[in-house]
Write a protein that holds these residues in place. Structure first.
Motif, PDB file in Angstrom:
ATOM      1  N   LEU D 136       0.826  -1.201   0.000  1.00 44.77           N
ATOM      2  CA  LEU D 136       0.000   0.000   0.000  1.00 44.77           C
ATOM      3  C   LEU D 136       0.865   1.257   0.000  1.00 44.77           C
ATOM      4  CD1 LEU D 136      -2.576  -1.099   2.681  1.00 44.77           C
ATOM      5  CD2 LEU D 136      -2.825  -1.143   0.197  1.00 44.77           C
ATOM      6  N   ALA D 140      -2.607   5.406   0.175  1.00 49.58           N
ATOM      7  CA  ALA D 140      -3.705   4.469   0.009  1.00 49.58           C
ATOM      8  C   ALA D 140      -4.304   4.009   1.332  1.00 49.58           C
ATOM      9  CB  ALA D 140      -3.216   3.245  -0.771  1.00 49.58           C
ATOM     10  N   SER D 188      -9.985   1.114  -3.586  1.00 44.71           N
ATOM     11  CA  SER D 188      -9.132   0.430  -2.612  1.00 44.71           C
ATOM     12  C   SER D 188      -9.791  -0.851  -2.104  1.00 44.71           C
ATOM     13  CB  SER D 188      -8.822   1.367  -1.446  1.00 44.71           C
ATOM     14  OG  SER D 188     -10.023   1.876  -0.911  1.00 44.71           O
ATOM     15  N   ASP D 334      -5.887   0.991  -6.291  1.00 49.70           N
ATOM     16  CA  ASP D 334      -4.890   0.783  -5.261  1.00 49.70           C
ATOM     17  C   ASP D 334      -4.724  -0.709  -4.958  1.00 49.70           C
ATOM     18  OD1 ASP D 334      -3.154   1.791  -3.273  1.00 49.70           O
ATOM     19  OD2 ASP D 334      -4.658   1.153  -1.799  1.00 49.70           O
TER      20      ASP D 334
END
Lengths: 410, 410, 410, 410
Positions: D136, D140, D188, D334
């Motif tokens: 990540l 994010a 995400s 993401d």
């Protein structure tokens, strides 16, 4: 094999026993466990101490490591010496801890055998520490032609159970009188040669010889045995991983191969019991068979021992008969101890007036007194000095991973 | 419930027994079975006659129909009369067939109860043919304040087993002498009031009272009991289909409901055993409870009977003790017969010198002599004239669908 | 067979559906259920209505009786007519209730067949209401020499799913466009003759044709099949109670007998598919075989249909291909409907934009959209008027008690 | 955990793959296996090579020893270098062997985690080789207040599957066109904070969110979870050996403790996710929770991922949607790779025109195309360079021992 445990577990559990049942009960304020969670992890079956860690998962405990377990033992040993020197130890509990450890020494052998037998490589230990059949005097080796010799016991009112000074487990008490009818008992144990005759006569295929529960067990074992829908080369077949599992047509640790014959597996590797027609063994291998056949059959479950006895026109002795014969005939009986445990016809039950030990040790024996059969004698895996005439071993009828054989009565 | 069979199956199987074991063994050339396949379909467990139709699938046999089964019986009855008149019948086998039918008459009641108990509607039979507790003399009804009265038996060498002219099963023979230590036995059976005290004291939650196998059984039963993650109305809860299955916290056929209390289910419907706090029962219902509590507790499995006895500071009698007490104390013992079977501490085993019946009837009793416990006495479902002092009933330790209770010893 | 239910249960459950999902949702204040506990007893799988009574125990419900269930239906029917006349009924729910009942009409046939097939007497219904294969035009009967005729479908962007006015289930919506590559589809269904060739070629013994899960299923089925360690007469063998269970070497409801050959069992009794060498059938029986072999193979599970297709050098169509072919080829395809359901290669999943019905009916279809395969078409047991081109039936891969066959694609 | 294997087995099996599928297929006359029986012992699932050694027994193979397995690898490596130098090696098979080894490198991590999680000591590796959540970008990390950001994909006819020069598995071929409707996808992954809200809302107790099979799975898991009839000290409770098994009320490797709160276990030890009311954590522990909650939830089974998505008012993307979004949105999404595998709504099935590899390698992927769900992306345990946009991972719906999380679509 859910009944068996890893060697590391046995090491840890015997330390646990000393720590939990002996040291913790002593006035040794200084003792601290290296990890209080071991109290749960290595509890075998003592509900009074908390819910035990599940037996079938013992093999998954990669932590603590072997080094940690051995360090724990050193720690426990030091504490034991200290409380013994101090006089803080309860002598009876110390003795119980030692006897308990001896029992686990035997289990380490039979559990190791159970584990190795699941390995298709059929590994042999380099130097077998104990030789099956070692307890037999050479005169006791029975050749093929021998019928079993029967020895008579007159019966009457007789005393069984432990008496005297030495150690015994609570289940051997109180000594008490029983009334035993006259009977005969076989001088020697049933041999592998004897048992092969039962197999050859279709013993595993005829429900007439079997208890109802034994016949069900046998059919369930047959059902769970591997089936090979795809033809396999004989090379592969001989490494079938499950062929030393519950046997359809022969005892535990025996294996039948159409091309080569019958084989027995043990910690000393695989040995021939019968060569197949057309197989050309070495002279050495043929010589080995004679020795092998003369040895007692072992690793039978109760169902098999009972079926064999019925087929042989006899029966298993009760534990009262076994103990009476052992007391009265003594050395006239061959291999009472030191070769294999001997199934009896007796269900494991409390002696009249039985009282379990006080405290947590009361769970040692008494709570198992249901649906188990008593075995008497001892095996070649039993530590020296651990056996005695009043000793009561017990296992459920399906158990065959102990070195369990039989002696006939009638 | 895999141990129970449909009523139609019992009807068919008793005809099967007469046809296969009696008529077929007689010189009655004229007999023909209406369907030779019934020989397989209605074989209960006789391996010598062929692989029996699987017990758990008996309920799936919608053919033959009830009418066909009844017609078969008429056909068999006619043949039986003919061979009896002819003198072609083996009198011992005819007697065995009748005794066998009496056993199934009892099983029809207990199997019907097991079936009905699975029904959330809790149906009651219109006219209960047998009233539980009917065998109790009014003087025998124990009120709350009574402690059990203990009667002493001196012990010594005593004879047990069947003697004399009348019928008995092979497992009651041979009569033989046993040595029994002095003991005391309770005059009356353990009541529902007594048993409720065990529950109230946390008996089902304390491993101390239980055999290891019993504690495992109890936890497995708890695990398979229904769990309701979604909150349910109490109305629905009271019809939970599995709540009369193996009970976590009370005996078979008892049910606990937070709002209303404890209930016992029987062929006579559901009856209160304990009213919950805050529940407002009718005066009639309250009166009923007193009668109910004074009755013997029944439908216990062996694990429960054994745990109760240990909690009560006593134990179960052996079957030798039971029979000795029955012979020596007779009418001084309450409800020996006619209310509920009484678990004993004895594993079911062969008497010394036991010989099974010849032929197929040899499978009747002997092959079950392992991992079962003996019950003595008889129940309110036992046909009149079927009970006797040497009678040995036997069931595995988990069985509770028979009317099985207990009498304490010490 | 845990997936099947008794006929009485189906009768009760369809009444339950009307009562619980239709009448209870209507403004008919006057309705009272004859027993509020039926709401629990006859709930099939609607968690929103409460925990359903367990499916495998449906056969144990001897109460309510058949008469009570029929009376309940009369009561429900009257209420339905009343709310329809009143205008109180939700027309969509009434329609859903009727469609639901049609589904259970089909299940009553297949569940009856599953039950009868467990009976070693192999009963035949007197007057088979539906004749398997009836949907085949005589021109569609394929003789041995025929290869399957392949019909080409050009593919492209095509619409699938239900459109128009008539009823459909929520899982047929929304109609949507898919992109289908060009493919060929077989004009006719795979026949029993075709399938026998797969068996003869060792299809059940060669893992190459099988999905991994299918091969595991097959070996588990083989393992649970009965084994006869004691030799049996062929007469007994032919009544083996489990031989119509999950088959080791042939499809559901087929049976192989060394002496007589292959047999197919159906509601019309047992019929020969192949005579064994040396068996002397009647001329009539030989004639029957030709007709039998030309009929579609049915009661295959997905594993078998998939393995057969791979062996035949083809594959199963996806449901998109099936529907596209059905729309474009229409009558050129034989037995699209009315003989047997046709397994597709498609896992049962939501169409893009799928929305379950509101309320409790939302559990009808959507919650089963995992680990099931779609079947298309309809069977000879499907009520007339119930089938349609967008209909999505679904069952787990192991299911074979429905009339499920296959049509090849490539 | 029957799906997991010991580390030693992985070492041996990857050598086996090179020996059996690469070296044996090459013209390298000189190669000899150190033990031909390894061919059977370390076969994972290739039926074409013989019946594999049973997976659940892999942990029992104490022989060959680790040293023998490592020596075997050296031997295999030498042979591989020889045939590569010789030009005798099939380059495609060498590549397959390397990719296969990469897959086992990932499995070694997840299997190690599964094993350690069964240990009540909750061991932590000294130096965690991979840090969950490392993929990540700091931007994010989602804080509590964030709603997921939705990104739109227009849909239409799009190509999925592998194209170009590099390696791919057979199941990624052939690349083909599909028609995808417009949809939105979350930027995400679902975080541990998000998932805790589902738990807090009673997500595990409400059947409305669950597929029927998922609800059954959940109830079975609850039923097999440990029950403690005997009150335990909280110290013992926190070491309950089964509490990291199939979770009743939280995801795999999460544990709830009334006194302290929710904990997540990983190879880096146990970390707090939620502190219980009244528990007084250190400031450091509180700080750790914020970081922890912002990380993606992982080790969900499909049932949980699907239930969460429904509860969140969204759904899982199909694999076609996932791949289309990945191609079209690229870096706007993401953690596409490197944190956790992402469950898709697609059942694992053959692409149109799919052909398995020739020879034994044909069993690599194709035979598993039933009753599994596709996962896309890769995890922090996936070796660098092994992931790609067309990669199709697949597991059965109950599997949660892989690092499997989810990304929402709608």
């Amino acid at each position: 094999m859910p009944d068996a445990s890893p060697q590391k577990w046995h090491l840890a559990h015997t330390s646990w026993f000393f720590e939990t049942l002996v040291i913790s009960r002593s006035a040794d304020a200084g003792y601290r466990s290296p990890d209080p969670r071991y109290r749960h992890l290595f509890n075998s079956y003592y509900q009074g101490i908390g819910t035990p860690y599940p037996r079938p998962q013992r093999g998954l405990l990669t932590r603590p490591t072997l080094a940690e377990v051995l360090a724990w033992r050193t720690h426990v040993d030091a504490a034991m010496l200290r409380i013994i020197d101090n006089g803080a130890a309860d002598a009876a509990l110390v003795e119980l801890g030692l006897q308990h450890e001896q029992q686990h020494q035997e289990l380490m052998r039979t559990d190791l055998l159970a584990l190795m037998a699941l390995n298709p490589l059929r590994p042999a230990l380099q130097e077998p520490v104990v030789h099956p059949g070692a307890a037999l005097a050479s005169s006791a080796i029975r050749t093929a032609a021998d019928a079993p010799a029967w020895l008579a016991v007159p019966g009457g009112v007789t005393r069984i159970g432990h008496t005297g000074e030495g150690f015994c487990f609570d289940n051997e008490l109180p000594a008490h009188q029983v009334l035993v009818a006259p009977f005969e008992i076989a001088r020697s144990l049933v041999t592998q040669r004897d048992y092969l005759a039962f197999i050859d006569d279709g013993g595993y295929r005829n429900p007439h010889w079997w208890l109802a529960e034994g016949w069900d067990w046998l059919n369930a074992a047959r059902r769970s045995a591997p089936q090979s829908p795809v033809p396999q080369s004989s090379a592969l077949q001989s490494f079938d991983p499950q062929s030393s599992g519950p046997q359809s047509f022969g005892p535990q640790y025996w294996r039948h191969d159409d091309a080569t014959g019958w084989w027995r597996y043990g910690l000393d590797g695989e040995h021939p019991v019968r060569h197949a027609d057309g197989y050309r063994p070495s002279a050495e291998s043929t010589a080995e068979i004679d020795t092998e056949l003369a040895r007692p059959i072992a690793h039978l479950c109760y169902y098999e021992a009972d079926a064999y006895a019925r087929w042989a026109g006899a029966r298993l002795p009760t534990e009262q008969e076994w103990e009476t014969a052992a007391r009265e005939l003594g050395d006239k009986l061959d291999a009472l101890f030191g070769d294999c445990w001997q199934w009896t016809a007796s269900a494991y039950a409390a002696y009249p007036g039985f009282r379990p030990l006080a405290g947590e040790a009361g769970e040692y024996n008494g709570k198992f007194m249901l649906n188990q059969q008593v075995l008497r004698g001892s095996s070649c895996y039993t530590p020296s000095g651990h056996a005695r005439i009043s000793y009561r071993n017990f296992f459920p009828a399906y158990a065959s991973w102990q070195r369990s054989g039989l002696r006939l009565a009638r």
